[in-house]
Scaffold this active site. Sequence first.
Site, short mmCIF file in Angstrom:
data_model
loop_
_atom_site.label_atom_id
_atom_site.label_comp_id
_atom_site.label_asym_id
_atom_site.label_seq_id
_atom_site.Cartn_x
_atom_site.Cartn_y
_atom_site.Cartn_z
N LYS A 205 32.98 31.06 38.93
CA LYS A 205 34.36 31.30 39.35
C LYS A 205 34.51 32.73 39.85
O LYS A 205 33.61 33.56 39.68
CB LYS A 205 35.31 31.04 38.19
N ARG B 259 44.74 31.20 24.94
CA ARG B 259 44.85 31.34 26.38
C ARG B 259 45.08 29.96 26.97
O ARG B 259 46.18 29.63 27.37
CB ARG B 259 43.57 32.01 26.93
N TYR C 104 41.56 64.85 44.84
CA TYR C 104 43.00 64.69 44.64
C TYR C 104 43.44 65.16 43.25
O TYR C 104 42.72 64.97 42.26
CB TYR C 104 43.40 63.23 44.82
N MET D 176 39.57 56.69 48.29
CA MET D 176 39.47 55.33 48.80
C MET D 176 38.05 54.99 49.27
O MET D 176 37.55 53.90 49.01
CB MET D 176 40.45 55.10 49.96
#
Length: 339
Positions: free
Chosen positions: A35, A131, A255, A303
């Site tokens: 999955k 769950r 940053y 990024m």
Amino acid sequence: MSRPTFAILSTQNLIHNIKVIRQKVGNAKIVAMVKANGYGHGIKSTALILDNEIDLFGVASIDEALELREAGVKSPILLAQGIFEENELSIAANQNFHITFHNTTQVEWLLKNRLPAPIHAWIKINTGMCRLGFNMDIANSMYEKLKNHQQVSSIKIMAHFACANNSEHPLNKNQIKLFQEFTKDKKIELSICNSAAIINFPELHHDYVRPGISIYGGAPIDGVPAKDLGLKPVMTLQTELMSMQIMPKGSYIGYNARYQCDENMPIGIAACGYGDGYSVSAKDGTPVLVNDIKCSVVGRVSMDMIAIDLRNNPSAKVGDKVTLWGDNLPIEEVAKSYK
């Protein structure tokens, strides 16, 4: 030439890991969980490689199952989260997918539909993961409805451990007790073991095991490196240095000026960042390899760039290989630095 950032996937290590799991589980059948795009490794390529190595594939949705069939995968496929819409029942029956039932709505859909073919049903019970799965007060009645349905050709019982990665966690004993009480006198096939439980609870392998992270070489047990379990990383995330400069003492890196150089420091910039899947949560000191020498991240991840402290490898230069995780740098070692 495009950016030199690649996820390199090892077919050899993928097959190796399945063989390691096969040795551990003996006669139990393997439901290989693919999955979430094969845990990020590519659902189609992963499944095609493993098609003759496992017994079933486990997916999250019928879309994933159909994608595998269209790609030519022949093994049986389990819809581990069952169906999301009523019309998926007929599709699953036509495709001979195994279907998990974990809520009453799914059972109601089955009861009111006439299917084009019998189905293989798996009933999921909630023993403590909280769950998916039927709570114990209704689990038996749901089991009887499925077991006695004329279009259910087979039924299996499954549950899922919440804390199998820690064998001493008290919830494990309670989950095992509830699972054993529910399955007692039910002479059908059972499945409760995920990757961690395969290692920590070998007496509970039963008929099917459902490995996930271990297939891809990740460590499923707290405090035990994957290599100590015989597992090898399938993915290596690799890039190159695109810049290298000596930054004066007192310079701020990246940053928010999170990191300040405590001396004149060689700082490399690698061509990878959170846009490439590397976590923005990486802290100062997160390990990377530069030409197979361990260095560390400094400053906030951008990024598409990462700053690296090169004091351990001062001869590094632009174009040198940078490994973010994979061979010789386990993903669990990297992940520890995120906490």
